[in-house]
Scaffold this motif. Structure first.
Motif, mmCIF file in Angstrom:
data_model
loop_
_atom_site.group_PDB
_atom_site.id
_atom_site.type_symbol
_atom_site.label_atom_id
_atom_site.label_comp_id
_atom_site.label_asym_id
_atom_site.label_seq_id
_atom_site.Cartn_x
_atom_site.Cartn_y
_atom_site.Cartn_z
ATOM 1 N N GLU A 65 -7.143 5.085 2.353
ATOM 2 C CA GLU A 65 -7.730 4.006 1.457
ATOM 3 C C GLU A 65 -8.327 3.078 2.041
ATOM 4 O O GLU A 65 -7.783 2.401 2.844
ATOM 5 C CB GLU A 65 -6.813 3.629 0.307
ATOM 6 N N ARG A 66 -9.750 2.867 1.948
ATOM 7 C CA ARG A 66 -10.389 1.767 2.384
ATOM 8 C C ARG A 66 -10.038 0.467 2.302
ATOM 9 O O ARG A 66 -9.695 0.019 0.808
ATOM 10 C CB ARG A 66 -11.768 2.068 2.359
ATOM 11 N N THR A 67 -10.319 -0.458 2.924
ATOM 12 C CA THR A 67 -10.075 -2.084 2.487
ATOM 13 C C THR A 67 -11.515 -2.453 1.762
ATOM 14 O O THR A 67 -12.439 -1.877 1.827
ATOM 15 C CB THR A 67 -9.900 -2.984 3.474
ATOM 16 N N ILE A 68 -11.115 -3.654 1.085
ATOM 17 C CA ILE A 68 -12.347 -4.203 0.805
ATOM 18 C C ILE A 68 -13.119 -5.151 1.971
ATOM 19 O O ILE A 68 -12.695 -5.778 2.596
ATOM 20 C CB ILE A 68 -12.169 -5.467 -0.401
ATOM 21 N N ALA A 69 -14.253 -4.399 2.269
ATOM 22 C CA ALA A 69 -15.085 -4.861 3.577
ATOM 23 C C ALA A 69 -15.724 -6.530 3.519
ATOM 24 O O ALA A 69 -15.595 -7.042 2.289
ATOM 25 C CB ALA A 69 -16.196 -4.020 3.924
ATOM 26 N N HIS A 70 -15.414 -7.101 4.601
ATOM 27 C CA HIS A 70 -15.938 -8.323 4.931
ATOM 28 C C HIS A 70 -17.285 -8.550 3.949
ATOM 29 O O HIS A 70 -17.545 -9.513 3.267
ATOM 30 C CB HIS A 70 -16.342 -8.594 6.242
ATOM 31 N N GLN A 71 -18.176 -7.557 4.187
ATOM 32 C CA GLN A 71 -19.519 -7.774 3.581
ATOM 33 C C GLN A 71 -19.540 -7.611 2.082
ATOM 34 O O GLN A 71 -20.243 -8.390 1.300
ATOM 35 C CB GLN A 71 -20.335 -6.685 4.156
ATOM 36 N N GLU A 72 -18.637 -6.834 1.495
ATOM 37 C CA GLU A 72 -18.203 -6.889 0.136
ATOM 38 C C GLU A 72 -17.877 -7.929 -0.395
ATOM 39 O O GLU A 72 -18.191 -8.713 -1.487
ATOM 40 C CB GLU A 72 -17.480 -5.707 -0.193
ATOM 41 N N PHE A 73 -16.735 -8.753 0.429
ATOM 42 C CA PHE A 73 -16.256 -10.169 -0.018
ATOM 43 C C PHE A 73 -17.544 -11.054 -0.256
ATOM 44 O O PHE A 73 -17.570 -11.824 -1.268
ATOM 45 C CB PHE A 73 -15.280 -10.524 1.007
ATOM 46 N N ILE A 74 -18.279 -11.103 0.838
ATOM 47 C CA ILE A 74 -19.586 -12.047 0.614
ATOM 48 C C ILE A 74 -20.343 -11.728 -0.439
ATOM 49 O O ILE A 74 -20.839 -12.536 -1.084
ATOM 50 C CB ILE A 74 -20.283 -12.021 2.011
ATOM 51 N N SER B 185 -8.677 -12.222 6.704
ATOM 52 C CA SER B 185 -8.020 -11.728 7.836
ATOM 53 C C SER B 185 -7.081 -10.626 7.682
ATOM 54 O O SER B 185 -6.241 -10.445 6.951
ATOM 55 C CB SER B 185 -7.005 -13.172 8.300
ATOM 56 N N TYR B 186 -7.695 -9.516 8.458
ATOM 57 C CA TYR B 186 -7.112 -8.155 8.160
ATOM 58 C C TYR B 186 -5.803 -8.239 8.821
ATOM 59 O O TYR B 186 -4.734 -7.274 8.375
ATOM 60 C CB TYR B 186 -7.745 -7.306 9.031
ATOM 61 N N ASN B 187 -5.505 -9.143 9.686
ATOM 62 C CA ASN B 187 -3.956 -9.226 10.149
ATOM 63 C C ASN B 187 -2.939 -9.494 9.093
ATOM 64 O O ASN B 187 -1.778 -9.387 9.464
ATOM 65 C CB ASN B 187 -4.006 -10.213 11.287
ATOM 66 N N LEU B 188 -3.527 -10.067 7.891
ATOM 67 C CA LEU B 188 -2.453 -10.340 7.028
ATOM 68 C C LEU B 188 -2.062 -9.339 5.991
ATOM 69 O O LEU B 188 -1.349 -9.213 5.111
ATOM 70 C CB LEU B 188 -2.858 -11.514 6.050
ATOM 71 N N GLU B 189 -2.820 -7.976 6.429
ATOM 72 C CA GLU B 189 -2.595 -6.811 5.469
ATOM 73 C C GLU B 189 -1.844 -6.100 6.529
ATOM 74 O O GLU B 189 -1.872 -5.980 7.711
ATOM 75 C CB GLU B 189 -3.872 -6.157 5.314
ATOM 76 N N ASN B 190 -0.953 -4.938 5.846
ATOM 77 C CA ASN B 190 -0.222 -3.927 6.572
ATOM 78 C C ASN B 190 -1.191 -2.708 6.537
ATOM 79 O O ASN B 190 -0.947 -1.846 5.568
ATOM 80 C CB ASN B 190 1.002 -3.676 6.005
ATOM 81 N N LEU B 191 -2.055 -2.463 7.428
ATOM 82 C CA LEU B 191 -3.159 -1.467 7.540
ATOM 83 C C LEU B 191 -2.264 -0.229 8.012
ATOM 84 O O LEU B 191 -2.964 0.963 8.119
ATOM 85 C CB LEU B 191 -4.117 -2.055 8.603
ATOM 86 N N TYR B 192 -1.271 -0.446 8.491
ATOM 87 C CA TYR B 192 -0.308 0.700 8.917
ATOM 88 C C TYR B 192 0.330 1.542 7.704
ATOM 89 O O TYR B 192 1.050 2.492 8.054
ATOM 90 C CB TYR B 192 0.563 0.376 10.006
ATOM 91 N N ASN B 193 0.195 0.943 6.583
ATOM 92 C CA ASN B 193 1.190 1.553 5.570
ATOM 93 C C ASN B 193 -0.102 2.191 4.254
ATOM 94 O O ASN B 193 -1.276 2.148 4.825
ATOM 95 C CB ASN B 193 1.935 0.469 4.660
ATOM 96 N N LYS B 194 0.613 2.320 3.230
ATOM 97 C CA LYS B 194 -0.359 2.866 2.225
ATOM 98 C C LYS B 194 -1.067 1.387 1.322
ATOM 99 O O LYS B 194 -0.791 0.344 1.810
ATOM 100 C CB LYS B 194 0.295 3.416 0.932
ATOM 101 N N LYS B 195 -2.146 1.477 0.852
ATOM 102 C CA LYS B 195 -3.064 0.776 0.247
ATOM 103 C C LYS B 195 -2.246 -0.130 -0.672
ATOM 104 O O LYS B 195 -1.296 0.425 -1.617
ATOM 105 C CB LYS B 195 -4.330 1.177 -0.641
ATOM 106 N N ARG C 210 -4.835 -12.795 -4.410
ATOM 107 C CA ARG C 210 -4.254 -11.427 -4.071
ATOM 108 C C ARG C 210 -4.823 -10.843 -5.384
ATOM 109 O O ARG C 210 -4.997 -10.644 -6.579
ATOM 110 C CB ARG C 210 -3.024 -11.432 -4.414
ATOM 111 N N VAL C 211 -5.773 -9.428 -4.751
ATOM 112 C CA VAL C 211 -6.409 -8.393 -5.924
ATOM 113 C C VAL C 211 -6.233 -6.992 -5.122
ATOM 114 O O VAL C 211 -5.889 -6.788 -4.261
ATOM 115 C CB VAL C 211 -7.771 -8.847 -5.782
ATOM 116 N N SER C 212 -6.235 -6.347 -6.171
ATOM 117 C CA SER C 212 -6.088 -4.606 -5.890
ATOM 118 C C SER C 212 -7.728 -3.961 -5.934
ATOM 119 O O SER C 212 -7.622 -2.667 -5.600
ATOM 120 C CB SER C 212 -5.361 -4.104 -6.807
ATOM 121 N N SER C 213 -8.782 -4.673 -6.407
ATOM 122 C CA SER C 213 -10.069 -3.912 -6.641
ATOM 123 C C SER C 213 -11.039 -4.850 -6.500
ATOM 124 O O SER C 213 -11.007 -6.086 -6.635
ATOM 125 C CB SER C 213 -10.030 -2.989 -8.002
ATOM 126 N N TYR C 214 -12.229 -4.188 -6.354
ATOM 127 C CA TYR C 214 -13.667 -5.167 -5.983
ATOM 128 C C TYR C 214 -13.538 -6.173 -7.645
ATOM 129 O O TYR C 214 -14.093 -7.187 -7.535
ATOM 130 C CB TYR C 214 -14.620 -4.016 -6.149
#
Length: 317
Positions: free
Chosen positions: A44-53, A134-144, A175-179
């Motif tokens: 599952e993809r993250t919310i990308a930097h450009q989407e945040f902006i 900061s993606y380092n605050l997310e656990n990208l090695y797990n499920k979304k 803390r959010v789960s969607s766009y």
């Protein structure tokens, strides 16, 4: 897509709002030359930097529909490199541009609203908003899971591009789960922000001054603060600035072209505050906004001290 109301260039030539180990990047590069990190266990993809902006900009246009916006100023750090599968056997020096992939672990941005301005102590400030991811605050090695963002609305001092962010306009962990949820929470911050309150607090800083002796005491105490026993720290204002930043503040007390002492050695609290926010530009992306808010709170605690509050006297005693 950036709406038409966004102007292509700022109305002034800015210095970076943050320096440290960051580099400037354009929104086009983020959208077209960076891959999107995923949560590895379910892809599952993250919310990308450009989407945040984009979400922040679209939300601002809803809250301030009659104003123009400068193009986003974006700074990134911690580049994560990769390569396409067809280049798996190549040496690094032989990689072609289209065979390289990248994304940036940390990103900070601001968007200025140059039509909403005020003047404090002779310095023009403009409303701005922005955020940190900061993606380092997310656990990208797990499920979304829930994703974390930092977002603010505050002001920027045009002469130096220092940010002025108060706790009322800052969410440390959104803390959010969607766009859609991210957009909703950003809108809530923008709509609840009390610009008049922050302006009044900043103007009040310009009405109080420290003598040279008081400023020297302040700097000495800030060095001692880092070594105070925990039981003693409870009773004094929190300060998150490090030794290197305190050295910059001491130097700029004498040398800064906009916020140094006057001919008598006195310095008003507005200038003290800007010495702190100037030094904060050396913070890394993940601590930058938190320290900016701390500078605001700390400066206001000094004002309370000068007004006779015994709860805040330690740094000047």
């Amino acid at each position: 897509m950036i709406p038409n109301e966004v102007v292509s260039k700022p109305l002034f030539i800015p210095k970076p709002f943050i320096e440290a180990n960051t580099s400037e990047i354009g929104l086009h590069t983020l959208k077209n030359e960076c891959v999107i990190p995923v949560f590895s266990k379910d892809n599952e993809r993250t919310i990308a930097h450009q989407e945040f902006i984009d979400i922040a900009l679209e939300s601002a246009l809803k809250v301030f529909p009659h104003h123009s916006f400068d193009a986003p100023e974006i700074r990134v750090s911690h580049q994560i490199k990769g390569r396409t599968p067809d280049a798996i056997q190549k040496n690094v020096k032989d990689l072609l541009d289209h065979e390289r992939t990248q994304y940036f672990e940390r990103m900070a941005f601001i968007i200025r609203i140059p039509s909403i301005v005020e003047t404090i102590n002779g310095n023009e400030i403009a409303l701005c908003l922005g955020g940190v991811r900061s993606y380092n605050l997310e656990n990208l090695y797990n499920k979304k899971t829930i994703e974390k963002f930092k977002f603010f609305i505050g002001f920027q001092v045009k002469v130096c591009c220092n940010l002025a962010v108060s706790s009322d306009g800052f969410v440390e962990e959104m803390r959010v789960s969607s766009y859609q949820e991210l957009e909703s929470k950003i809108l809530e911050v923008l709509q609840n922000f009390n610009a008049e309150k922050q302006l009044a607090q900043m103007k009040q800083l310009s009405e109080y001054s420290l003598t040279e002796h008081q400023f020297a005491t302040l700097l000495g105490r800030t060095r001692l603060y880092q070594h105070l026993p925990k039981k003693d720290k409870v009773d004094v204002p929190f300060l998150s600035f490090n030794d290197g930043q305190l050295n910059s503040i001491a130097k700029d007390y004498y040398e800064d072209t906009s916020f140094s002492r006057n001919e008598n050695g006195d310095i008003n609290l507005w200038n003290v505050y800007n010495l702190f926010t100037q030094a904060n530009k050396s913070s890394y992306i993940d601590t930058f906004l938190d320290r900016n808010v701390n500078a605001f709170n700390f400066s206001n605690s000094l004002l309370k001290t000068l007004n006779g509050s015994s709860n805040y006297h330690w740094f000047l005693s």
